[in-house]
Design a protein around this motif. Structure first.
Motif, PDB file in Angstrom:
ATOM      1  N   ALA A   1      54.687  42.441  71.080  1.00 14.54           N
ATOM      2  CA  ALA A   1      55.375  42.003  72.293  1.00 14.54           C
ATOM      3  C   ALA A   1      56.060  40.676  72.011  1.00 14.54           C
ATOM      4  CB  ALA A   1      54.393  41.856  73.439  1.00 14.54           C
ATOM      5  N   VAL A   2      57.377  40.607  72.240  1.00  9.89           N
ATOM      6  CA  VAL A   2      58.118  39.389  71.948  1.00  9.89           C
ATOM      7  C   VAL A   2      58.592  38.671  73.212  1.00  9.89           C
ATOM      8  CG1 VAL A   2      58.849  40.191  69.682  1.00  9.89           C
ATOM      9  CG2 VAL A   2      60.292  40.665  71.682  1.00  9.89           C
ATOM     10  N   GLU A   3      58.471  39.318  74.353  1.00 11.83           N
ATOM     11  CA  GLU A   3      58.834  38.683  75.626  1.00 11.83           C
ATOM     12  C   GLU A   3      58.264  39.516  76.758  1.00 11.83           C
ATOM     13  OE1 GLU A   3      61.824  37.994  79.129  1.00 11.83           O
ATOM     14  OE2 GLU A   3      61.093  39.816  78.167  1.00 11.83           O
ATOM     15  N   THR A   4      57.846  38.836  77.826  1.00  7.06           N
ATOM     16  CA  THR A   4      57.470  39.538  79.044  1.00  7.06           C
ATOM     17  C   THR A   4      58.039  38.768  80.224  1.00  7.06           C
ATOM     18  OG1 THR A   4      55.644  40.634  80.207  1.00  7.06           O
ATOM     19  CG2 THR A   4      55.258  38.370  79.494  1.00  7.06           C
ATOM     20  N   ALA A   5      58.372  39.478  81.288  1.00  5.71           N
ATOM     21  CA  ALA A   5      59.036  38.829  82.417  1.00  5.71           C
ATOM     22  C   ALA A   5      58.565  39.443  83.733  1.00  5.71           C
ATOM     23  CB  ALA A   5      60.556  38.972  82.299  1.00  5.71           C
ATOM     24  N   ASP A   6      58.597  38.608  84.771  1.00  2.00           N
ATOM     25  CA  ASP A   6      58.359  39.054  86.140  1.00  2.00           C
ATOM     26  C   ASP A   6      59.667  38.945  86.897  1.00  2.00           C
ATOM     27  OD1 ASP A   6      55.422  39.559  86.311  1.00  2.00           O
ATOM     28  OD2 ASP A   6      55.338  37.477  85.649  1.00  2.00           O
ATOM     29  N   ILE A   7      60.131  40.069  87.449  1.00  2.00           N
ATOM     30  CA  ILE A   7      61.401  40.144  88.159  1.00  2.00           C
ATOM     31  C   ILE A   7      61.124  40.423  89.632  1.00  2.00           C
ATOM     32  CG2 ILE A   7      63.616  41.368  88.309  1.00  2.00           C
ATOM     33  CD1 ILE A   7      63.101  42.183  85.328  1.00  2.00           C
ATOM     34  N   VAL A   8      61.809  39.712  90.519  1.00  2.00           N
ATOM     35  CA  VAL A   8      61.630  39.892  91.966  1.00  2.00           C
ATOM     36  C   VAL A   8      62.988  40.160  92.594  1.00  2.00           C
ATOM     37  CG1 VAL A   8      60.796  38.885  94.118  1.00  2.00           C
ATOM     38  CG2 VAL A   8      59.661  38.311  91.964  1.00  2.00           C
ATOM     39  N   LEU A   9      63.114  41.301  93.277  1.00  2.00           N
ATOM     40  CA  LEU A   9      64.364  41.688  93.939  1.00  2.00           C
ATOM     41  C   LEU A   9      64.063  42.081  95.384  1.00  2.00           C
ATOM     42  CD1 LEU A   9      67.427  42.428  93.815  1.00  2.00           C
ATOM     43  CD2 LEU A   9      66.703  44.729  93.194  1.00  2.00           C
ATOM     44  N   PRO A  10      64.584  41.348  96.379  1.00  2.00           N
ATOM     45  CA  PRO A  10      64.359  41.713  97.780  1.00  2.00           C
ATOM     46  C   PRO A  10      64.992  43.060  98.113  1.00  2.00           C
ATOM     47  CG  PRO A  10      65.157  39.461  97.592  1.00  2.00           C
ATOM     48  CD  PRO A  10      65.346  40.098  96.256  1.00  2.00           C
ATOM     49  N   ALA A  11      64.275  43.886  98.872  1.00  2.00           N
ATOM     50  CA  ALA A  11      64.795  45.201  99.245  1.00  2.00           C
ATOM     51  C   ALA A  11      66.071  45.088 100.072  1.00  2.00           C
ATOM     52  CB  ALA A  11      63.724  45.974 100.016  1.00  2.00           C
ATOM     53  N   SER A  12      66.193  43.997 100.826  1.00  2.00           N
ATOM     54  CA  SER A  12      67.375  43.836 101.675  1.00  2.00           C
ATOM     55  C   SER A  12      68.628  43.501 100.882  1.00  2.00           C
ATOM     56  CB  SER A  12      67.125  42.738 102.721  1.00  2.00           C
ATOM     57  OG  SER A  12      66.895  41.490 102.080  1.00  2.00           O
ATOM     58  N   LEU A  13      68.455  43.033  99.635  1.00  2.00           N
ATOM     59  CA  LEU A  13      69.602  42.592  98.838  1.00  2.00           C
ATOM     60  C   LEU A  13      69.993  43.563  97.747  1.00  2.00           C
ATOM     61  CD1 LEU A  13      68.797  38.793  98.396  1.00  2.00           C
ATOM     62  CD2 LEU A  13      70.123  39.910 100.192  1.00  2.00           C
ATOM     63  N   GLY A  14      69.082  44.455  97.361  1.00  2.00           N
ATOM     64  CA  GLY A  14      69.434  45.344  96.273  1.00  2.00           C
ATOM     65  C   GLY A  14      68.510  46.531  96.147  1.00  2.00           C
ATOM     66  N   VAL A  15      69.013  47.564  95.490  1.00  2.00           N
ATOM     67  CA  VAL A  15      68.228  48.756  95.193  1.00  2.00           C
ATOM     68  C   VAL A  15      68.234  48.934  93.675  1.00  2.00           C
ATOM     69  CG1 VAL A  15      70.246  50.254  95.479  1.00  2.00           C
ATOM     70  CG2 VAL A  15      67.944  51.225  95.634  1.00  2.00           C
ATOM     71  N   ILE A  16      67.116  49.344  93.118  1.00  2.00           N
ATOM     72  CA  ILE A  16      66.987  49.494  91.674  1.00  2.00           C
ATOM     73  C   ILE A  16      67.119  50.961  91.298  1.00  2.00           C
ATOM     74  CG2 ILE A  16      65.407  49.258  89.715  1.00  2.00           C
ATOM     75  CD1 ILE A  16      64.260  46.819  91.155  1.00  2.00           C
ATOM     76  N   ALA A  17      67.958  51.238  90.311  1.00  2.00           N
ATOM     77  CA  ALA A  17      68.140  52.592  89.801  1.00  2.00           C
ATOM     78  C   ALA A  17      67.870  52.585  88.298  1.00  2.00           C
ATOM     79  CB  ALA A  17      69.549  53.100  90.078  1.00  2.00           C
ATOM     80  N   TYR A  18      67.165  53.606  87.803  1.00  2.00           N
ATOM     81  CA  TYR A  18      66.887  53.709  86.373  1.00  2.00           C
ATOM     82  C   TYR A  18      67.800  54.755  85.747  1.00  2.00           C
ATOM     83  CZ  TYR A  18      62.864  50.638  86.538  1.00  2.00           C
ATOM     84  OH  TYR A  18      62.055  49.527  86.666  1.00  2.00           O
ATOM     85  N   GLU A  19      68.457  54.354  84.677  1.00  2.00           N
ATOM     86  CA  GLU A  19      69.378  55.246  83.965  1.00  2.00           C
ATOM     87  C   GLU A  19      68.863  55.427  82.538  1.00  2.00           C
ATOM     88  OE1 GLU A  19      73.695  54.534  82.076  1.00  2.00           O
ATOM     89  OE2 GLU A  19      73.644  54.404  84.259  1.00  2.00           O
ATOM     90  N   MET A  20      68.593  56.670  82.146  1.00  2.00           N
ATOM     91  CA  MET A  20      68.007  56.960  80.844  1.00  2.00           C
ATOM     92  C   MET A  20      68.776  58.055  80.138  1.00  2.00           C
ATOM     93  SD  MET A  20      64.075  56.804  82.157  1.00  2.00           S
ATOM     94  CE  MET A  20      64.584  57.370  83.787  1.00  2.00           C
ATOM     95  N   ALA A  21      68.945  57.886  78.835  1.00  2.00           N
ATOM     96  CA  ALA A  21      69.631  58.899  78.044  1.00  2.00           C
ATOM     97  C   ALA A  21      68.758  60.150  77.947  1.00  2.00           C
ATOM     98  CB  ALA A  21      69.921  58.365  76.652  1.00  2.00           C
ATOM     99  N   VAL A  22      69.388  61.306  77.914  1.00  2.00           N
ATOM    100  CA  VAL A  22      68.667  62.574  77.806  1.00  2.00           C
ATOM    101  C   VAL A  22      69.117  63.301  76.550  1.00  2.00           C
ATOM    102  CG1 VAL A  22      68.265  64.810  78.883  1.00  2.00           C
ATOM    103  CG2 VAL A  22      68.458  62.771  80.308  1.00  2.00           C
ATOM    104  N   GLY A  23      68.148  63.830  75.791  1.00  2.00           N
ATOM    105  CA  GLY A  23      68.496  64.625  74.615  1.00  2.00           C
ATOM    106  C   GLY A  23      68.647  63.766  73.382  1.00  2.00           C
TER     107      GLY A  23
END
Length: 250
Positions: A228-250
């Motif tokens: 492990a070379v870095e770890t982070a805590d991220i905080v995003l208010p629900a009123s300001l943004g929505v998180i979407a995960y995009e992953m390659a397939v195949g």
């Protein structure tokens, strides 16, 4: 525990009244004298400081010669988390550029900070081992939308040009690119999102109500040898943004 400053308490009261729709976007707030009475008889200077704080956070807006008004709500941002994000720079800025928005950040770095127990466990180091900690306030068009606290083991970057994430010739390049500069190949990222509520400090920084819904993400980057070379805590208010995960397939 120290008592909360009066202007922060008043700012929370004003946020709550806006959340309760007592005042709608575009509405003019009552005079400072009237608000001072309604907020328990505080001084008008306390009301002024509370309003200035909320103006800086985008909750209110001041109009010269007219008064203070409830600001129009900010559009929610779509924050895309991608497997390849961050290789060519900070992923936050890359995500915002797709939306045509100006993404910037403010940061504060402290070197040689002892790792608390939870951070040490995530990094696979001993509690108290030294880390480089960087706190980011991420902005969209100058307004805060996300908080991020990053921890890197000092032993990984000590005596290199990338020891400070936001200093030196490789400042602001992101973890993956900076590690590559010292011969470390980051091959894997693990993210763990969880729902939560904004604490007092987070609410003040992000301009949301204390207790507002947020998404918290624990992110850890690993090198090709499993370290492990870095770890982070991220905080995003629900009123300001929505998180979407995009992953390659195949």
């Amino acid at each position: 525990m120290r008592e909360q400053p009066p202007y922060l308490r008043v700012a929370d009261l004003l946020r709550q009244r806006i959340a309760d729709q007592e005042w709608a976007p575009g509405d003019r707030l009552p005079s400072r004298a009237q608000l001072a009475q309604e907020c328990g008889g505080v001084g008008e200077n306390v009301i002024r400081r509370a309003q200035e704080l909320l103006i800086s956070q985008g909750v209110l807006e001041g109009r010269a010669g007219s008064g203070t008004y409830v600001a129009e709500p900010r559009a929610r941002l779509r924050m895309v988390r991608s497997q390849i994000g961050g290789r060519d720079g900070a992923p936050f800025v890359a995500d915002l550029s797709v939306l045509g928005e100006r993404g910037t950040w403010e940061s504060n770095t402290e070197a040689k900070v002892p790792a608390p127990a939870d951070i040490a466990a995530r990094l696979g180091i001993a509690e108290g081992d030294l880390c480089v900690r960087t706190v980011y306030e991420l902005l969209s068009d100058g307004k805060p939308v996300q908080l991020l606290t990053s921890w890197e083991p000092y032993s990984v970057t000590a005596n290199t040009l990338v020891v400070l994430p936001e200093g030196g010739p490789h400042a602001g390049k992101g973890v993956i690119a900076r590690m590559a500069e010292i011969g470390i190949t980051v091959t894997r990222a693990v993210e763990q999102p969880e729902p939560g509520h904004a604490n007092a400090e987070e609410a003040t920084l992000l301009g949301v109500q204390r207790g507002a819904l947020v998404t918290r993400i624990q992110r850890t980057y690993y090198s090709d040898d499993g370290r492990a070379v870095e770890t982070a805590d991220i905080v995003l208010p629900a009123s300001l943004g929505v998180i979407a995960y995009e992953m390659a397939v195949g």
